[in-house]
Motif scaffolding. Sequence first.
Motif, PDB file in Angstrom:
ATOM      1  N   MET A  99       0.844  -1.189   0.000  1.00  0.00           N
ATOM      2  CA  MET A  99       0.000   0.000   0.000  1.00  0.00           C
ATOM      3  C   MET A  99       0.883   1.244   0.000  1.00  0.00           C
ATOM      4  O   MET A  99       1.879   1.311   0.732  1.00  0.00           O
ATOM      5  CB  MET A  99      -0.904   0.002   1.235  1.00  0.00           C
ATOM      6  CG  MET A  99      -1.834   1.221   1.312  1.00  0.00           C
ATOM      7  SD  MET A  99      -2.881   1.205   2.791  1.00  0.00           S
ATOM      8  CE  MET A  99      -3.880  -0.253   2.428  1.00  0.00           C
ATOM      9  N   ALA A 100       0.525   2.219  -0.836  1.00  0.00           N
ATOM     10  CA  ALA A 100       1.316   3.433  -0.941  1.00  0.00           C
ATOM     11  C   ALA A 100       1.254   4.234   0.358  1.00  0.00           C
ATOM     12  O   ALA A 100       0.242   4.236   1.067  1.00  0.00           O
ATOM     13  CB  ALA A 100       0.817   4.289  -2.102  1.00  0.00           C
ATOM     14  N   LEU A 101       2.344   4.906   0.668  1.00  0.00           N
ATOM     15  CA  LEU A 101       2.389   5.763   1.839  1.00  0.00           C
ATOM     16  C   LEU A 101       1.460   6.957   1.660  1.00  0.00           C
ATOM     17  O   LEU A 101       1.270   7.461   0.548  1.00  0.00           O
ATOM     18  CB  LEU A 101       3.809   6.282   2.054  1.00  0.00           C
ATOM     19  CG  LEU A 101       4.808   5.373   2.776  1.00  0.00           C
ATOM     20  CD1 LEU A 101       6.206   5.966   2.673  1.00  0.00           C
ATOM     21  CD2 LEU A 101       4.421   5.192   4.240  1.00  0.00           C
ATOM     22  N   SER A 102       0.880   7.426   2.761  1.00  0.00           N
ATOM     23  CA  SER A 102       0.148   8.692   2.758  1.00  0.00           C
ATOM     24  C   SER A 102       0.940   9.685   3.607  1.00  0.00           C
ATOM     25  O   SER A 102       1.729   9.283   4.474  1.00  0.00           O
ATOM     26  CB  SER A 102      -1.262   8.522   3.318  1.00  0.00           C
ATOM     27  OG  SER A 102      -1.214   8.044   4.659  1.00  0.00           O
ATOM     28  N   PHE A 103       0.729  10.969   3.338  1.00  0.00           N
ATOM     29  CA  PHE A 103       1.515  11.997   4.009  1.00  0.00           C
ATOM     30  C   PHE A 103       0.596  13.089   4.551  1.00  0.00           C
ATOM     31  O   PHE A 103       0.494  14.183   3.984  1.00  0.00           O
ATOM     32  CB  PHE A 103       2.540  12.598   3.046  1.00  0.00           C
ATOM     33  CG  PHE A 103       3.483  11.580   2.455  1.00  0.00           C
ATOM     34  CD1 PHE A 103       4.548  11.091   3.177  1.00  0.00           C
ATOM     35  CD2 PHE A 103       3.284  11.102   1.163  1.00  0.00           C
ATOM     36  CE1 PHE A 103       5.414  10.149   2.641  1.00  0.00           C
ATOM     37  CE2 PHE A 103       4.143  10.172   0.604  1.00  0.00           C
ATOM     38  CZ  PHE A 103       5.215   9.687   1.355  1.00  0.00           C
TER      39      PHE A 103
ATOM     40  N   GLN B 287      14.701  -0.236   0.103  1.00  0.00           N
ATOM     41  CA  GLN B 287      14.161   0.352  -1.121  1.00  0.00           C
ATOM     42  C   GLN B 287      12.925   1.200  -0.773  1.00  0.00           C
ATOM     43  O   GLN B 287      12.143   0.846   0.096  1.00  0.00           O
ATOM     44  CB  GLN B 287      13.744  -0.742  -2.093  1.00  0.00           C
ATOM     45  CG  GLN B 287      14.879  -1.683  -2.502  1.00  0.00           C
ATOM     46  CD  GLN B 287      15.703  -1.116  -3.647  1.00  0.00           C
ATOM     47  OE1 GLN B 287      15.175  -0.829  -4.707  1.00  0.00           O
ATOM     48  NE2 GLN B 287      16.993  -0.965  -3.430  1.00  0.00           N
ATOM     49  N   LEU B 288      12.779   2.312  -1.474  1.00  0.00           N
ATOM     50  CA  LEU B 288      11.573   3.135  -1.364  1.00  0.00           C
ATOM     51  C   LEU B 288      10.825   3.013  -2.680  1.00  0.00           C
ATOM     52  O   LEU B 288      11.381   3.356  -3.734  1.00  0.00           O
ATOM     53  CB  LEU B 288      11.941   4.595  -1.097  1.00  0.00           C
ATOM     54  CG  LEU B 288      10.764   5.563  -0.975  1.00  0.00           C
ATOM     55  CD1 LEU B 288       9.991   5.311   0.318  1.00  0.00           C
ATOM     56  CD2 LEU B 288      11.238   7.017  -1.043  1.00  0.00           C
ATOM     57  N   PRO B 289       9.582   2.513  -2.682  1.00  0.00           N
ATOM     58  CA  PRO B 289       8.855   2.377  -3.941  1.00  0.00           C
ATOM     59  C   PRO B 289       8.804   3.691  -4.716  1.00  0.00           C
ATOM     60  O   PRO B 289       8.669   4.778  -4.130  1.00  0.00           O
ATOM     61  CB  PRO B 289       7.458   1.939  -3.487  1.00  0.00           C
ATOM     62  CG  PRO B 289       7.695   1.230  -2.186  1.00  0.00           C
ATOM     63  CD  PRO B 289       8.806   1.997  -1.532  1.00  0.00           C
ATOM     64  N   GLU B 290       8.905   3.578  -6.035  1.00  0.00           N
ATOM     65  CA  GLU B 290       8.913   4.767  -6.889  1.00  0.00           C
ATOM     66  C   GLU B 290       7.673   5.623  -6.670  1.00  0.00           C
ATOM     67  O   GLU B 290       7.763   6.857  -6.647  1.00  0.00           O
ATOM     68  CB  GLU B 290       9.013   4.326  -8.357  1.00  0.00           C
ATOM     69  CG  GLU B 290       9.179   5.459  -9.343  1.00  0.00           C
ATOM     70  CD  GLU B 290       9.396   4.948 -10.754  1.00  0.00           C
ATOM     71  OE1 GLU B 290       8.720   5.475 -11.668  1.00  0.00           O
ATOM     72  OE2 GLU B 290      10.215   4.030 -10.945  1.00  0.00           O
ATOM     73  N   GLU B 291       6.518   4.996  -6.488  1.00  0.00           N
ATOM     74  CA  GLU B 291       5.295   5.772  -6.290  1.00  0.00           C
ATOM     75  C   GLU B 291       5.350   6.562  -4.989  1.00  0.00           C
ATOM     76  O   GLU B 291       4.811   7.675  -4.886  1.00  0.00           O
ATOM     77  CB  GLU B 291       4.060   4.868  -6.312  1.00  0.00           C
ATOM     78  CG  GLU B 291       4.002   3.845  -5.191  1.00  0.00           C
ATOM     79  CD  GLU B 291       2.739   3.014  -5.235  1.00  0.00           C
ATOM     80  OE1 GLU B 291       1.661   3.565  -5.523  1.00  0.00           O
ATOM     81  OE2 GLU B 291       2.827   1.798  -4.967  1.00  0.00           O
ATOM     82  N   ASP B 292       6.012   6.024  -3.969  1.00  0.00           N
ATOM     83  CA  ASP B 292       6.152   6.744  -2.709  1.00  0.00           C
ATOM     84  C   ASP B 292       7.148   7.888  -2.845  1.00  0.00           C
ATOM     85  O   ASP B 292       6.971   8.951  -2.230  1.00  0.00           O
ATOM     86  CB  ASP B 292       6.587   5.802  -1.591  1.00  0.00           C
ATOM     87  CG  ASP B 292       5.483   4.834  -1.178  1.00  0.00           C
ATOM     88  OD1 ASP B 292       4.301   5.195  -1.374  1.00  0.00           O
ATOM     89  OD2 ASP B 292       5.799   3.743  -0.686  1.00  0.00           O
ATOM     90  N   PHE B 293       8.205   7.680  -3.619  1.00  0.00           N
ATOM     91  CA  PHE B 293       9.184   8.751  -3.852  1.00  0.00           C
ATOM     92  C   PHE B 293       8.496   9.935  -4.525  1.00  0.00           C
ATOM     93  O   PHE B 293       8.576  11.074  -4.051  1.00  0.00           O
ATOM     94  CB  PHE B 293      10.332   8.225  -4.715  1.00  0.00           C
ATOM     95  CG  PHE B 293      11.378   9.263  -5.041  1.00  0.00           C
ATOM     96  CD1 PHE B 293      12.451   9.466  -4.191  1.00  0.00           C
ATOM     97  CD2 PHE B 293      11.302  10.033  -6.196  1.00  0.00           C
ATOM     98  CE1 PHE B 293      13.425  10.412  -4.480  1.00  0.00           C
ATOM     99  CE2 PHE B 293      12.262  10.976  -6.502  1.00  0.00           C
ATOM    100  CZ  PHE B 293      13.325  11.169  -5.632  1.00  0.00           C
ATOM    101  N   ILE B 294       7.794   9.686  -5.625  1.00  0.00           N
ATOM    102  CA  ILE B 294       7.123  10.776  -6.343  1.00  0.00           C
ATOM    103  C   ILE B 294       5.984  11.347  -5.504  1.00  0.00           C
ATOM    104  O   ILE B 294       5.762  12.565  -5.480  1.00  0.00           O
ATOM    105  CB  ILE B 294       6.640  10.296  -7.715  1.00  0.00           C
ATOM    106  CG1 ILE B 294       7.856   9.912  -8.581  1.00  0.00           C
ATOM    107  CG2 ILE B 294       5.802  11.355  -8.420  1.00  0.00           C
ATOM    108  CD1 ILE B 294       7.525   9.327  -9.925  1.00  0.00           C
ATOM    109  N   GLY B 295       5.290  10.484  -4.766  1.00  0.00           N
ATOM    110  CA  GLY B 295       4.243  10.965  -3.870  1.00  0.00           C
ATOM    111  C   GLY B 295       4.781  11.892  -2.799  1.00  0.00           C
ATOM    112  O   GLY B 295       4.111  12.858  -2.406  1.00  0.00           O
ATOM    113  N   SER B 296       5.978  11.611  -2.318  1.00  0.00           N
ATOM    114  CA  SER B 296       6.574  12.465  -1.283  1.00  0.00           C
ATOM    115  C   SER B 296       6.899  13.851  -1.843  1.00  0.00           C
ATOM    116  O   SER B 296       6.740  14.862  -1.150  1.00  0.00           O
ATOM    117  CB  SER B 296       7.838  11.803  -0.708  1.00  0.00           C
ATOM    118  OG  SER B 296       8.914  11.807  -1.626  1.00  0.00           O
ATOM    119  N   LEU B 297       7.348  13.899  -3.084  1.00  0.00           N
ATOM    120  CA  LEU B 297       7.624  15.193  -3.711  1.00  0.00           C
ATOM    121  C   LEU B 297       6.335  15.991  -3.870  1.00  0.00           C
ATOM    122  O   LEU B 297       6.287  17.189  -3.565  1.00  0.00           O
ATOM    123  CB  LEU B 297       8.274  14.995  -5.081  1.00  0.00           C
ATOM    124  CG  LEU B 297       9.542  14.145  -5.155  1.00  0.00           C
ATOM    125  CD1 LEU B 297      10.042  14.077  -6.585  1.00  0.00           C
ATOM    126  CD2 LEU B 297      10.619  14.668  -4.223  1.00  0.00           C
TER     127      LEU B 297
END
Length: 364
Positions: free
Chosen positions: A1-5, A110-120
């Motif tokens: 599941m993708a991270l939420s912020f 590893q940090l999932p790519e979707e979480d990396f872009i989501g964090s930005l």
Amino acid sequence: MALSFPVTPAAHPRSDSERAQILVNPGFGTNFTDHMLVATWTDGQGWNDGKVVEYGPITLMPSAAVLHYAQEIFEGLKAYRHEDGSVWSFRPEANAQRLNRSATRLALPQLPEEDFIGSLRALVEVDQAWVPGFGEGEKSLYLRPFMYASEAFLGVRPAKTVTYSVIASPAGAYFSGGLKPVTLWLSTRYARAGAGGTGAAKCGGNYASSLAGQLEGMEHGCDQVVFLDSSTQTYIEELGGMNLFFVMKDGRILTPQLTGSILEGVTRASILELSKELGLDPREESIEIEQWKDGVRSGEIVEIFACGTAAVVTPVGELRWDGGSAPSTAGENGGEVTNSIRERLLDIQYGRAEDAHGWMTRLV
């Protein structure tokens, strides 16, 4: 599941007037936005507890692993304001992939790519007022994702608690004096990285190891330092924080091939693609330092430039070393190819030209 912020708004954000004053002349890496993003990884639970909070000090125990064993990595990319007010980044998926390559080398998760872009997206959305306006020169919002071993323990093993964070800093042109050729010092006393080491990872140790050579260069009136391969001191690798390109008289454009001790720059990879559109023949090759010295004297090398996220593309002037120098090919403001590549990149990044490669990702 993708991270939420989820966002906890800053209790003491800068006022509109304070922010506007900073954005007039932001410098580089000296002012920071009102918020930062944080997430935690723990052995067994994975990534969790993502949030956006007020920018401020990080609390670490004195025994935190990063302070003793340097288990940390980072990335650097920019957010650009387009004419319609939207905010975009340049190839963030490439930064996400490089972060994970660095993580593998430094034994970090590893940090999932979707979480990396989501964090930005999460940080830029809350601090979007800090992104400089369209048409204000080369201003942008510099984004610094980083990851470090935050577990409190002494012992040489991968940490079981890791922190990921993103901070942001409004940025003007990297070189405050304007675009002009940089003078380089050839380091034969120091190496940036060695075979089997961490040279291909974006970690702080590689930059720390470049500083002694940088100081040596400054003592000789140079702006940056060039490092050679550590084993033979024969082949060109890179500067302390930028990749190198050589434009040849016959239309080739050369850059040192990746050997495991050179950082694979996102700008470098993009230039290899863009140069084909300019009718050039891009090649990744082993390049001896003597080729540089002889090539500028003979006229075979017609331009040299360095590239990276912060500085984009920068013309290279004179090369100096202990006992000699090689003349500049750059003139006052760089050569035709250097400037064409630079403008092509900037036009794509700021939305002034068609993004035929699909490199831009909208953040806000």
